[in-house]
Design a protein around this motif. Sequence first.
Motif, mmCIF file in Angstrom:
data_model
loop_
_atom_site.group_PDB
_atom_site.id
_atom_site.type_symbol
_atom_site.label_atom_id
_atom_site.label_comp_id
_atom_site.label_asym_id
_atom_site.label_seq_id
_atom_site.Cartn_x
_atom_site.Cartn_y
_atom_site.Cartn_z
ATOM 1 N N VAL A 159 -7.254 -39.783 85.161
ATOM 2 C CA VAL A 159 -5.993 -40.621 84.263
ATOM 3 C C VAL A 159 -7.380 -41.631 83.471
ATOM 4 O O VAL A 159 -6.976 -41.049 81.244
ATOM 5 C CB VAL A 159 -4.980 -41.516 84.675
ATOM 6 C CG1 VAL A 159 -4.187 -42.097 83.864
ATOM 7 C CG2 VAL A 159 -4.472 -41.225 86.003
ATOM 8 N N ARG A 160 -8.454 -41.982 83.718
ATOM 9 C CA ARG A 160 -9.034 -42.985 82.720
ATOM 10 C C ARG A 160 -9.654 -41.713 81.795
ATOM 11 O O ARG A 160 -9.818 -41.875 80.269
ATOM 12 C CB ARG A 160 -9.893 -43.624 83.307
ATOM 13 C CG ARG A 160 -9.452 -45.045 84.418
ATOM 14 C CD ARG A 160 -10.481 -46.253 84.439
ATOM 15 N NE ARG A 160 -11.642 -45.159 85.521
ATOM 16 C CZ ARG A 160 -11.628 -45.253 86.053
ATOM 17 N NH1 ARG A 160 -10.231 -45.730 87.334
ATOM 18 N NH2 ARG A 160 -12.665 -44.924 86.991
ATOM 19 N N ALA A 161 -10.179 -40.704 82.045
ATOM 20 C CA ALA A 161 -10.605 -39.987 81.006
ATOM 21 C C ALA A 161 -9.884 -39.256 80.498
ATOM 22 O O ALA A 161 -9.877 -38.652 79.228
ATOM 23 C CB ALA A 161 -11.630 -38.992 81.775
ATOM 24 N N PHE A 162 -8.100 -38.635 80.783
ATOM 25 C CA PHE A 162 -7.355 -38.039 80.551
ATOM 26 C C PHE A 162 -6.519 -38.101 80.885
ATOM 27 O O PHE A 162 -5.356 -37.878 81.136
ATOM 28 C CB PHE A 162 -7.828 -36.068 81.052
ATOM 29 C CG PHE A 162 -9.277 -35.506 81.297
ATOM 30 C CD1 PHE A 162 -9.300 -35.041 80.203
ATOM 31 C CD2 PHE A 162 -9.354 -35.580 82.664
ATOM 32 C CE1 PHE A 162 -11.084 -35.021 80.461
ATOM 33 C CE2 PHE A 162 -11.129 -34.520 81.951
ATOM 34 C CZ PHE A 162 -11.955 -34.609 81.209
ATOM 35 N N PRO A 163 -5.763 -39.191 79.718
ATOM 36 C CA PRO A 163 -4.749 -40.176 79.785
ATOM 37 C C PRO A 163 -3.582 -38.844 79.268
ATOM 38 O O PRO A 163 -3.568 -37.437 78.745
ATOM 39 C CB PRO A 163 -4.579 -40.893 78.376
ATOM 40 C CG PRO A 163 -5.897 -40.810 77.829
ATOM 41 C CD PRO A 163 -6.611 -40.143 78.250
ATOM 42 N N PRO A 164 -1.700 -38.861 79.635
ATOM 43 C CA PRO A 164 -1.055 -37.712 79.609
ATOM 44 C C PRO A 164 -1.632 -37.639 77.846
ATOM 45 O O PRO A 164 -0.582 -36.554 77.391
ATOM 46 C CB PRO A 164 -0.094 -39.014 79.725
ATOM 47 C CG PRO A 164 -0.429 -39.578 81.173
ATOM 48 C CD PRO A 164 -1.943 -40.698 80.155
ATOM 49 N N ALA A 165 -1.934 -38.430 76.914
ATOM 50 C CA ALA A 165 -0.949 -38.322 75.856
ATOM 51 C C ALA A 165 -2.509 -36.990 75.393
ATOM 52 O O ALA A 165 -2.444 -36.362 74.667
ATOM 53 C CB ALA A 165 -1.792 -39.829 75.004
ATOM 54 N N HIS A 200 -10.433 -41.222 72.192
ATOM 55 C CA HIS A 200 -11.296 -42.258 73.029
ATOM 56 C C HIS A 200 -11.813 -43.349 71.945
ATOM 57 O O HIS A 200 -12.071 -44.125 71.840
ATOM 58 C CB HIS A 200 -12.317 -41.602 74.041
ATOM 59 C CG HIS A 200 -11.471 -41.258 75.196
ATOM 60 N ND1 HIS A 200 -10.968 -42.316 76.600
ATOM 61 C CD2 HIS A 200 -11.254 -40.158 75.578
ATOM 62 C CE1 HIS A 200 -10.462 -41.318 76.977
ATOM 63 N NE2 HIS A 200 -10.286 -40.046 77.289
ATOM 64 N N VAL A 201 -11.925 -42.509 70.878
ATOM 65 C CA VAL A 201 -13.204 -43.371 69.492
ATOM 66 C C VAL A 201 -12.175 -44.784 69.692
ATOM 67 O O VAL A 201 -12.057 -45.289 68.685
ATOM 68 C CB VAL A 201 -13.648 -42.730 69.019
ATOM 69 C CG1 VAL A 201 -14.097 -43.759 67.829
ATOM 70 C CG2 VAL A 201 -15.337 -42.383 69.290
#
Length: 464
Positions: free
Chosen positions: A135-141, A430-431
Amino acid sequence: MTFGSRQESPGNGDAPPPAKVFGPGERLPLRLTVGLGVQHVIAMFGATFVFPLLMGLDPNLAIMMSGICTILFLLIVNGKVPSYLGSSASFVAAAAMIAADGGGPAAVTGAVLVTGAVLALSGLVIHLLGPDVIVRAFPPAVTGGVVMLIGFNLAPVVSESYWPHDQWTALLTMAFVILATVLLRGFLGRITVLLGLVFGFALSWILDLAFGMTPTPQPGGGVEDAFRVDLSGVAEAPWFGLPNFHTPEFHLSAILVALPAVIALIAENAGHVKAVQEMTRNDLDPYMGRAIFADGVATVLASSVGGAPTTTYAENIGVMAVTRVYSTAPYYVAAGVAILIGLCPKFGALVYAIPEGVIGGITVILYGMIGLLGAKIWVENRVDFANPLVLVPIAAGLIAGIGNVSLSFTDSFQVSGIALGTFVILVGFHVLNALAPQAMKVAPTARKAPAADSGEAEQDATRS
């Protein structure tokens, strides 16, 4: 691997009590195990041979390798995560783009093999760091956006490659599948894609008898009159023989197109593990990384001989939800049956005889459903599009990916379509999340597990 104790049903042994739940390590009587295994074969069958067909790969080999890979998966997860590994839809868009650039099946399987290796490595990292890293690397959004552009990027394939071959057959096939999906219940409601193929095949045959040949686009360009159905290859094919193997080829441009599928596969595998955890009431978080690793290894194995990529199948999770039988034994039976089907070239010839117009009617639905699974991820996780941090990078990435926008670095190297769209969504999110004021930051949240019922699982039938 622990196979568990044999659990006989009371009475005459014909059926377990309605309330009885059989866990992954438990066993039913042999004939019930075989019956459930065949049911799992039917559940996975339609998508497992349709997706390789759309990727230009041998459906016989895909069916056979799905059985082999399922056994491998069960061994790697130590029988704790009952699942069937069928053909993945997440690579269909990549295969279409690779073919459009002149790449053949070998280039497709080479790109899939590298992607499978990355998926296996990701599973290993998740196993070491814990499932929260997903989830941290690929959040639902982000995940929803990538899944959406993977599906909607395929729209031109339908409109340019399949639909023009026979627009009226495509339209009627599409209408049949839509009506069947809504009106049919139970088992028939779960195999509407397969029923659609049968309907379209029969319709094409009837139209050939009634109206004869039809103008048909040819691969090299131009139009010639041809029959919709050609069964000459079926008559010539033997009943028993090996599928068509080939060696993968590795091209950087093809690999970059296929790599975004890793995000969809991680999200899909994680969701399916959570669904099985909810049904079995067993803590499967320690096996999350192992399941993703197993899927990656299976994809590497399948593509190394020219087969289709694999993924865990929601269709089979739906079968478990209905039967309340989570035993792994029926999956071994299903795998064995799939291997035998894959060794029948006549079946493969019959699949190749499916008219393009029929495929057009099926894919216009399937591709759209793949894209809408991304929206489903957003809805389930209450993604806030009022936040510009979420809205802007996803909006830009979707248009870049679906519109097949290109970014050229040299005359021979460019990033475009799905690869560019994924980069914009992932890196942009992420940026911006790192630079934004604290009030705008998006905090990671635990992914909601899919509902453990057959209806919900059916909605995920187009697997990526």
